[in-house]
Design a protein around this motif. Structure first.
Motif, PDB file in Angstrom:
ATOM      1  N   PRO A 106     -39.441   6.088  13.484  1.00 57.63           N
ATOM      2  CA  PRO A 106     -39.553   6.387  14.835  1.00 57.63           C
ATOM      3  C   PRO A 106     -41.074   6.360  15.167  1.00 57.63           C
ATOM      4  O   PRO A 106     -41.736   7.151  14.447  1.00 57.63           O
ATOM      5  N   ILE A 107     -41.524   5.558  15.981  1.00 53.71           N
ATOM      6  CA  ILE A 107     -43.210   5.833  16.371  1.00 53.71           C
ATOM      7  C   ILE A 107     -43.245   5.932  17.636  1.00 53.71           C
ATOM      8  O   ILE A 107     -42.741   5.442  18.534  1.00 53.71           O
ATOM      9  N   ILE A 108     -43.858   6.875  17.948  1.00 52.97           N
ATOM     10  CA  ILE A 108     -44.501   7.517  19.321  1.00 52.97           C
ATOM     11  C   ILE A 108     -45.347   6.497  19.991  1.00 52.97           C
ATOM     12  O   ILE A 108     -46.398   6.108  19.385  1.00 52.97           O
ATOM     13  N   ASN A 109     -45.120   6.246  21.273  1.00 53.25           N
ATOM     14  CA  ASN A 109     -45.836   5.338  22.019  1.00 53.25           C
ATOM     15  C   ASN A 109     -46.564   6.093  23.275  1.00 53.25           C
ATOM     16  O   ASN A 109     -46.015   6.177  24.304  1.00 53.25           O
ATOM     17  N   PRO A 110     -47.593   6.879  22.928  1.00 50.83           N
ATOM     18  CA  PRO A 110     -48.212   7.521  24.017  1.00 50.83           C
ATOM     19  C   PRO A 110     -48.414   6.849  25.444  1.00 50.83           C
ATOM     20  O   PRO A 110     -48.773   5.577  25.346  1.00 50.83           O
ATOM     21  N   LEU A 111     -48.335   7.380  26.638  1.00 52.54           N
ATOM     22  CA  LEU A 111     -48.553   6.778  27.801  1.00 52.54           C
ATOM     23  C   LEU A 111     -49.864   6.068  27.827  1.00 52.54           C
ATOM     24  O   LEU A 111     -49.892   5.097  28.309  1.00 52.54           O
ATOM     25  N   SER A 130     -41.673  15.620  21.729  1.00 51.63           N
ATOM     26  CA  SER A 130     -41.771  14.803  20.809  1.00 51.63           C
ATOM     27  C   SER A 130     -40.561  14.173  20.082  1.00 51.63           C
ATOM     28  O   SER A 130     -39.716  15.068  19.640  1.00 51.63           O
ATOM     29  N   PRO A 131     -40.287  12.944  20.234  1.00 58.84           N
ATOM     30  CA  PRO A 131     -39.029  12.276  19.593  1.00 58.84           C
ATOM     31  C   PRO A 131     -38.967  12.552  18.167  1.00 58.84           C
ATOM     32  O   PRO A 131     -37.953  12.343  17.614  1.00 58.84           O
ATOM     33  N   VAL A 132     -39.812  12.848  17.583  1.00 53.63           N
ATOM     34  CA  VAL A 132     -39.738  12.979  16.088  1.00 53.63           C
ATOM     35  C   VAL A 132     -40.475  14.405  15.741  1.00 53.63           C
ATOM     36  O   VAL A 132     -40.489  14.328  14.374  1.00 53.63           O
ATOM     37  N   PRO A 184     -37.088   8.000  33.921  1.00 52.79           N
ATOM     38  CA  PRO A 184     -36.161   8.854  33.202  1.00 52.79           C
ATOM     39  C   PRO A 184     -37.001   9.758  32.203  1.00 52.79           C
ATOM     40  O   PRO A 184     -36.802  10.880  31.910  1.00 52.79           O
ATOM     41  N   GLU A 185     -37.941   9.136  31.568  1.00 45.56           N
ATOM     42  CA  GLU A 185     -38.759   9.876  30.527  1.00 45.56           C
ATOM     43  C   GLU A 185     -39.562  10.898  31.029  1.00 45.56           C
ATOM     44  O   GLU A 185     -40.027  11.623  30.091  1.00 45.56           O
ATOM     45  N   ASP A 238     -41.441   5.274  25.757  1.00 50.57           N
ATOM     46  CA  ASP A 238     -42.341   6.149  24.818  1.00 50.57           C
ATOM     47  C   ASP A 238     -42.250   6.539  23.499  1.00 50.57           C
ATOM     48  O   ASP A 238     -43.012   6.950  22.985  1.00 50.57           O
ATOM     49  N   PHE A 239     -41.171   5.565  22.993  1.00 45.36           N
ATOM     50  CA  PHE A 239     -41.193   5.472  21.495  1.00 45.36           C
ATOM     51  C   PHE A 239     -40.466   4.309  21.146  1.00 45.36           C
ATOM     52  O   PHE A 239     -39.665   3.833  22.018  1.00 45.36           O
ATOM     53  N   PHE A 240     -40.489   3.960  20.002  1.00 46.83           N
ATOM     54  CA  PHE A 240     -39.896   2.875  19.336  1.00 46.83           C
ATOM     55  C   PHE A 240     -39.457   3.020  17.966  1.00 46.83           C
ATOM     56  O   PHE A 240     -40.185   3.941  17.367  1.00 46.83           O
ATOM     57  N   VAL A 241     -38.592   2.329  17.446  1.00 41.56           N
ATOM     58  CA  VAL A 241     -37.877   2.465  16.057  1.00 41.56           C
ATOM     59  C   VAL A 241     -38.472   1.036  15.261  1.00 41.56           C
ATOM     60  O   VAL A 241     -37.809   0.028  15.605  1.00 41.56           O
TER      61      VAL A 241
END
Length: 199
Positions: free
Chosen positions: A70-75, A38-40, A30-31, A125-128
Motif C-alpha cells: 500500500p503506497i500513500i498518495n499525499p494530497l 494513515s491507511p498503512v 469521501p476521503e 489518497d493511496f494505491f496498492v
C-alpha cells in the motif's frame, strides 16, 4: 459520466431529466473523513500492512505468490502523479522480461513461470502496488528466496538512476495501447471515466 450513441446535447437532456431533482448537499469528498488516518500505519490502519503474510490453500491446483505494497498518495503529490505516473515505470521495470530482469532470473532458477506487476487498487489518497508470480513446484519451496530476489531488485532500481530509454519505452507502449484501443464494454468505460474524474 455517460456513454451512448446519441448526440452530446441529447445525452445532456437525459441526464438533466434524470438527475436535476437530486439535491446538491455540498458534501465534501469521501476521503476527507479519513484524511488524518494513515491507511498503512501499524495499530491504526485501514488495510493490513507492514509484514503480514497470508497463506491460502487453493481448491484448484494453483501456485501463486502475491506481494502487495500500500503506497500513500499525499494530497500535495496527487496532481503530479496523474501526469508523471511513477507507478508505470515501477511496474514496467518489475514486469520486464529481457536479460537481467527479475523475471529472467526467477525463470532461470526454475522458480517461476512469469511475473506481473500492476496497480491493484487505486483510490485518491493511496494505491496498492502488486507483484504476482505464478510459481513452479520448486518455486513453492523457495518463496523466501523469491521474495529476497524481488526486494533486492527493487533496492537496485532505487539506488540507480532510471535510464531515459525506459521513459521512452513506457511512452511508446502507452501511445500504442491508446492508438489501437479495442472497443470495450461501455459500462466499464464510463466507470473508468468516473474514477478518473474523482482523482
Amino acid at each position: 459520466a455517460v456513454a451512448g450513441p446519441q448526440s452530446l446535447s441529447s445525452l445532456k437532456k437525459y441526464v438533466e431529466a434524470g438527475f436535476s431533482t437530486v439535491p446538491n448537499r455540498n458534501t465534501g469528498r469521501p476521503e476527507e473523513s479519513w484524511a488524518n488516518i494513515s491507511p498503512v500505519a501499524p495499530g491504526n490502519s485501514v488495510v493490513p500492512s507492514l509484514g503480514y503474510v497470508v497463506e491460502v490453500v487453493p481448491v484448484t491446483d494453483s501456485r501463486q505468490l502475491t506481494l502487495s505494497w500500500p503506497i500513500i498518495n499525499p494530497l500535495e503529490e496527487r496532481e503530479d502523479r496523474l501526469y508523471t505516473k511513477p507507478e508505470e515505470y515501477v511496474t514496467h521495470l518489475l514486469g520486464h522480461e529481457g536479460p537481467g530482469s527479475i523475471v529472467s532470473y526467477l525463470k532461470r532458477k526454475g522458480w517461476a513461470n512469469g511475473l506481473g506487476a500492476s496497480v491493484a487498487t487505486d483510490i485518491s489518497d493511496f494505491f496498492v502496488l502488486e507483484v504476482n508470480v505464478p510459481l513452479t513446484t520448486a518455486g513453492l519451496e523457495a518463496v523466501d528466496s523469491i521474495c529476497t530476489a524481488i526486494f533486492s531488485y527493487i533496492k537496485m532500481v532505487q539506488s540507480e538512476n532510471i535510464p531515459d530509454y525506459i521513459f521512452d519505452e513506457v511512452l511508446q507502449i502507452n501511445e500504442l495501447q491508446w492508438r489501437f484501443l479495442e472497443k470495450g464494454d461501455p459500462s466499464n468505460y464510463v466507470e473508468g471515466l468516473v474514477s478518473s474524474m474523482q482523482k
